[in-house]
Design an enzyme around this catalytic site. Structure first.
Site, short mmCIF file in Angstrom:
data_model
loop_
_atom_site.label_atom_id
_atom_site.label_comp_id
_atom_site.label_asym_id
_atom_site.label_seq_id
_atom_site.Cartn_x
_atom_site.Cartn_y
_atom_site.Cartn_z
N ASP A 50 0.82 -1.27 -0.07
CA ASP A 50 0.07 0.00 -0.05
C ASP A 50 0.58 1.26 -0.05
OD1 ASP A 50 -2.56 -1.21 -0.31
OD2 ASP A 50 -3.15 -0.47 1.83
N ALA A 51 1.87 1.21 0.75
CA ALA A 51 2.81 2.61 0.99
C ALA A 51 3.39 2.82 -0.37
CB ALA A 51 3.70 2.31 2.11
N TYR A 53 2.59 2.05 -3.25
CA TYR A 53 1.29 2.44 -4.27
C TYR A 53 0.77 3.82 -4.10
CZ TYR A 53 -3.38 2.04 -6.53
OH TYR A 53 -4.26 2.40 -7.28
N SER A 99 -8.01 -28.05 -0.54
CA SER A 99 -8.51 -27.72 -1.57
C SER A 99 -9.42 -29.11 -2.28
CB SER A 99 -7.48 -27.39 -2.65
OG SER A 99 -6.50 -28.26 -2.58
N LEU A 100 -9.71 -28.96 -3.21
CA LEU A 100 -10.28 -30.29 -3.82
C LEU A 100 -9.63 -30.46 -5.24
CD1 LEU A 100 -14.05 -28.96 -3.67
CD2 LEU A 100 -13.03 -30.84 -2.26
N GLU A 133 -23.59 -30.63 -4.79
CA GLU A 133 -23.95 -29.38 -4.51
C GLU A 133 -23.03 -28.44 -5.33
OE1 GLU A 133 -21.99 -27.87 -0.72
OE2 GLU A 133 -21.51 -29.94 -0.50
N LYS A 135 -20.50 -25.77 -6.51
CA LYS A 135 -19.22 -25.22 -6.45
C LYS A 135 -19.03 -23.61 -6.62
CE LYS A 135 -14.14 -25.81 -6.83
NZ LYS A 135 -13.74 -24.78 -6.95
N ASP A 137 -18.00 -19.97 -6.90
CA ASP A 137 -16.78 -19.19 -7.32
C ASP A 137 -16.52 -17.86 -6.63
OD1 ASP A 137 -14.45 -18.74 -8.71
OD2 ASP A 137 -15.62 -18.56 -10.68
N GLU A 193 -18.31 -20.05 1.58
CA GLU A 193 -17.87 -19.21 0.32
C GLU A 193 -18.49 -17.73 0.63
OE1 GLU A 193 -15.72 -21.11 -1.17
OE2 GLU A 193 -15.31 -20.08 -3.12
N TYR A 245 -20.82 -24.52 4.01
CA TYR A 245 -20.94 -25.74 3.56
C TYR A 245 -19.80 -26.78 4.12
CZ TYR A 245 -17.07 -23.64 0.62
OH TYR A 245 -15.94 -23.08 0.08
N LYS A 309 -19.34 -34.90 -2.34
CA LYS A 309 -18.95 -35.30 -0.84
C LYS A 309 -19.44 -36.76 -0.30
CE LYS A 309 -18.31 -30.57 0.28
NZ LYS A 309 -18.70 -29.37 0.88
N LYS A 333 -16.06 -30.28 -12.53
CA LYS A 333 -15.93 -28.76 -13.36
C LYS A 333 -16.77 -28.66 -14.52
CE LYS A 333 -13.36 -26.35 -10.74
NZ LYS A 333 -11.97 -25.85 -11.19
N CYS A 440 18.80 -23.08 -26.32
CA CYS A 440 18.21 -22.15 -25.20
C CYS A 440 18.12 -20.75 -25.55
CB CYS A 440 18.85 -22.47 -23.97
SG CYS A 440 18.21 -21.44 -22.53
N CYS A 443 20.50 -18.87 -22.62
CA CYS A 443 21.86 -19.04 -22.42
C CYS A 443 22.60 -19.67 -23.50
CB CYS A 443 22.35 -20.27 -21.15
SG CYS A 443 21.85 -21.85 -21.66
N CYS A 464 17.06 -27.33 -22.08
CA CYS A 464 18.08 -26.69 -22.15
C CYS A 464 19.23 -27.57 -21.38
CB CYS A 464 18.03 -25.13 -21.62
SG CYS A 464 19.63 -24.53 -21.12
N CYS A 470 22.68 -21.79 -16.92
CA CYS A 470 21.70 -21.26 -17.66
C CYS A 470 21.01 -20.14 -16.73
CB CYS A 470 20.45 -22.29 -18.33
SG CYS A 470 19.32 -21.30 -18.92
S1 IVH Z 1 -15.62 -28.24 0.04
C1 IVH Z 1 -12.26 -30.19 2.12
N1 IVH Z 1 -17.69 -27.02 -1.14
O1 IVH Z 1 -13.47 -24.65 -3.57
C2 IVH Z 1 -13.18 -29.72 1.08
N2 IVH Z 1 -15.85 -26.16 -1.46
O2 IVH Z 1 -11.24 -26.13 -5.08
C3 IVH Z 1 -13.42 -28.03 1.51
N3 IVH Z 1 -15.75 -24.41 -2.90
O3 IVH Z 1 -11.29 -23.83 -1.38
C4 IVH Z 1 -14.35 -27.68 0.31
N4 IVH Z 1 -18.02 -24.34 -3.45
O4 IVH Z 1 -13.27 -22.28 -1.50
C5 IVH Z 1 -16.39 -27.13 -0.84
N5 IVH Z 1 -19.70 -26.44 -2.17
C6 IVH Z 1 -18.36 -26.39 -1.85
C7 IVH Z 1 -17.69 -25.22 -2.45
C8 IVH Z 1 -16.26 -25.26 -2.08
C9 IVH Z 1 -16.68 -23.60 -3.35
C10 IVH Z 1 -14.32 -23.91 -2.83
C11 IVH Z 1 -13.90 -23.49 -1.68
C12 IVH Z 1 -12.50 -24.46 -1.77
C13 IVH Z 1 -12.26 -24.66 -3.27
C14 IVH Z 1 -11.77 -25.97 -3.43
#
Ligand code: IVH
Length: 723
Positions: A50-51, A53, A99-100, A133, A135, A137, A193, A245, A309, A333, A440, A443, A464, A470
């Site tokens: 921030d500073a 910027y 994450s998933l 369910e 996902k 965004d 989320e 969730y 799940k 997805k 390359c 290099c 390379c 390199c």
């Molecule tokens: S379950 C242990 N459920 O997706 C699993 N995640 O790619 C915990 N997300 O970081 C996640 N909708 O931010 C779960 N219905 C849903 C979701 C969800 C969005 C996001 C969440 C996670 C990311 C993983």
């Protein structure tokens, strides 16, 4: 002020500047501020604190006041938004935020379900229920309630540690300050989320436009930017929403199923997604996916797939995790989004392992709400359209890709966009086949395609051969060493590594040089704090962050070395198996002898295959790497992994499973043993502490007798580890 760079000193008062100097400085600052804006508003990845910027922005405005003719030149000064800060306190997640894994087809979903059944040793007829369910965004948030009261809110961060956004979260009306209901536990970490609806997103951008400020690229960036505001009144003015969730620490659960806990969330005062459904089969899951997909356009908020799940929480517990994703969940997805544009140039980037990667420079195009200017072209064969055996790589005509072509760009979720197809009817008459470099570009060393001795195939990647000479490889290795999943040094990102690599006063050419920066700066006449892009505060913070990184967890240190084929999972296996870096180093040195016991031990680590063993031998066998390590280990002391469960009776023991197991599958047994801190080996040797043998055990029993290894059966195992 130096002769060579007339814009170098921002301290010169504006009044003293000649119009030419003012123009040059204005141009440079405008570009920097624009880049910071893009990084923040388009990519949600701030590149400036921030500073700096604010300082740059103030200087830009001052220049324009003194030289009004500059005002129209770039037009960014008026468009400078209030950029959020990265200066939040950190909160360590008591239960990591995971994450998933992703699936991109119905088949991949069926495979996921089959893996679950296999791991649990169940037949498909036995039936396991899954929830499905949307996902969402947005960005995930962990809310901690104690005795029903909201006490903290943290972003995901790196999954282990997030940012404390409690004050901001309290301004979100869909996040209850107090939970209601009979069954609210003493401690409840509710996760979900944070997101913005389409209409609210449009409203925010409208106001940004009216104020002449930059617009957010998509609702997710706007939600992230709105939540991560140091000034919570800004967050309060943005209509953020929240779906619950998942959960973190919650010693007493309100139900025994995923769907049951989510129902409890609703009783406690949260919004949960109405499209969540319990499914009894893969067919039902896919039907729910199609249903959710068909409603995607009219939901009013962005979703990028469907999450499945395992519903039964006791099964979730048995399934556990691999690396950072649960075995019991997957994200299905939505298909990639497409756009058509012109391929303007092909650049070659050289990576950490020397791989030459072709990057398509594109006429900017919006793909699924994000402006794309670069896309991957994968490798040489992909551009030519044929693999090394002469097989076609893509369907459709023409086979090859040329500069000037009209191309289809594909983008799926967070994956790097790629060039997927070419429209031959639009190919310019003068377009020529692309000639992939054989040397390359950085290099000049020869770049070759290796033959894989095991498959006999030619590698698709040209590498390379310059190794440590390199500059590109050196820089990329350094970036990897300090990256988030490795040493994770705050304030030392890609840009700073590039800066130090070529800086004449404080060069960083090898990992050890990072740790001598502060001392060298102390001794230098020209200080880092006086350099462009730094300042007293950021230089001090950088040195502090480096100091704090001197005792990295062993697994992160091993991962950071960038040994080929040693990713996070293998690094953890090695760390767990050898306990100390010294132990690993000595063992691999001795393992160079194929007949040595150390080699047997290395080969026996479950999960570490021959490719990894080969890569380790090569890395530690290279004198340059030994020198690099000698220097580095003077500066840093990798810390052994905390035993996963030191109290467990099998912690630190080497265990082998053999024969048929009845209460658990082999995979499950292995995962359980590892969770309890044991090392699981594939064969019995003098290092083995315990052989768990089920019916039908064969030669391993004889080996155990030979080496005097204790043998127990499955029931004995459960007695030992306590149920
Ligand atoms: S379950 C242990 N459920 O997706 C699993 N995640 O790619 C915990 N997300 O970081 C996640 N909708 O931010 C779960 N219905 C849903 C979701 C969800 C969005 C996001 C969440 C996670 C990311 C993983």
């Amino acid at each position: 002020m130096s002769e060579t760079d007339p814009t170098a000193s921002p301290e010169t008062s504006v009044a003293e500047l000649t119009p030419r100097r003012a123009r040059l400085e204005h141009k440079r600052l405008a570009a920097e501020v624009q880049a910071a804006n893009d990084a923040y508003f388009q990519d949600d990845q701030p590149i400036m604190d921030d500073a700096s910027y604010d300082a740059k922005r103030r200087r830009l405005v001052a220049l324009e006041e003194a030289f009004p003719e500059l005002k129209d030149a770039d037009g960014v000064s008026g468009k400078v938004g209030a950029k959020a800060s990265g200066k939040f306190a950190k909160i360590r997640h008591r239960v990591p935020m995971l994450s998933l894994d992703n699936a991109f087809s119905d088949e991949a979903v069926a495979e996921f379900a089959a893996r679950v059944y296999r791991f649990l040793g169940r037949k498909e007829e036995a039936g396991i229920a899954f929830t499905a369910e949307p996902k969402i965004d947005g960005l995930s948030l962990s809310l901690r309630y104690e005795k029903g009261e909201l006490v903290s809110a943290a972003t995901r961060g790196d999954g282990e540690e997030g940012e404390d956004v409690t004050v901001n979260a309290r301004t979100i009306s869909e996040i209850p300050h107090v939970l209601t209901g009979e069954d609210v536990p003493e401690i409840a970490e509710v996760r979900g989320e944070v997101y913005l609806g389409h209409a609210d997103f449009a409203g925010i951008n409208q106001r940004q436009r009216e104020k002449g400020l930059p617009e957010f690229a998509n609702p997710r960036n706007a939600a992230a930017g709105s939540l991560r505001q140091l000034d919570a009144t800004i967050t309060a003015a943005r209509p953020l929403r929240f779906f619950a969730y998942a959960w973190g620490e919650m010693p007493v659960l309100p139900a025994a199923t995923q769907s049951g806990v989510v129902e409890a969330f609703e009783r406690w005062g949260f919004r949960t997604n109405p499209l969540m459904k319990r499914c009894e089969s893969v067919a039902e899951m896919v039907v729910q996916y199609r249903l959710i997909e068909s409603q995607r356009a009219t939901l009013g908020y962005d979703i990028d797939g469907v999450v499945y799940k395992v519903d039964d929480l006791s099964l979730q517990a048995r399934l556990g995790f691999v690396s950072r994703a649960p075995r019991w969940a997957i994200a299905h997805k939505f298909p990639a989004e497409l756009a058509t544009t012109i391929l303007e140039a092909i650049d070659i980037q050289v990576g950490r392992t020397g791989a030459l990667s072709p990057v398509a420079r594109l006429k900017p195009v919006t793909v699924g709400g994000v402006v794309v200017t670069n896309a991957t072209l994968h490798n040489e064969d992909y551009i030519r359209g044929y693999d090394s055996k002469g097989e076609r790589i893509r369907d459709g005509e023409p086979p090859d890709i040329r500069v000037g072509d009209t191309v289809t760009v594909k983008r799926a979720g967070d994956v790097i966009p790629r060039v997927a197809a070419v429209d031959l009817s639009k190919r310019p008459a003068d377009a020529v086949p692309y000639v992939f470099p054989t040397h390359c570009p950085i290099c000049g060393s020869e770049a070759v395609r290796e033959h894989n001795p095991r498959t006999g195939k030619e590698d698709a990647v040209r590498r390379c051969t310059g190794g440590l000479i390199c500059a590109a490889q050196t820089v990329e290795r350094l970036k990897h060493f300090v990256s988030r999943d490795a040493l994770d040094i705050d304030g030392l990102g890609d840009k700073q590594i590039e800066f130090f690599h070529t800086d004449p006063d404080l060069p960083v050419k090898a990992p050890a040089d990072i740790f001598t920066l502060a001392a060298r700066d102390e001794a230098n006449f020209k200080k880092l704090k006086d350099k462009e892009g730094f300042g007293a505060v950021s230089a001090k913070k950088l040195f502090e962050a480096i100091e704090a990184a001197r005792r990295p967890p062993l697994n992160r240190f091993i991962f950071g070395l960038g040994i080929r084929h040693v990713g996070e999972t293998n690094a953890r296996l090695l760390a767990r198996n050898y306990g100390s870096f010294q132990g690993l180093r000595e063992a691999v040195a001795a393992a160079a002898d194929p007949a040595s016991p150390q080699r047997q031990e290395l080969d026996a680590i479950d999960g570490v295959g021959p490719t990894v063993v080969e890569a380790l031998l090569q890395f530690f066998g290279e004198p340059h790497n030994q020198e690099m390590l000698d220097r580095l280990l003077v500066e840093v002391a990798p810390q052994p992994l905390e035993a996963v469960a030191t109290a467990s009776p099998v912690a630190g023991k080497v265990v082998v499973f053999t024969g048929a197991l009845e209460r658990m599958t082999r995979d499950e047994a292995k995962a359980m043993a590892e969770r309890l801190g044991a090392k699981v080996a594939g064969s019995v040797s003098s290092k083995t502490d315990l052989l768990v043998a089920g019916p039908g055990a064969g030669s391993k029993l004889k080996d155990a007798a030979k080496h005097g290894v204790e043998v127990i059966d499955e029931a004995g195992w459960f007695d030992l580890v306590g149920g």
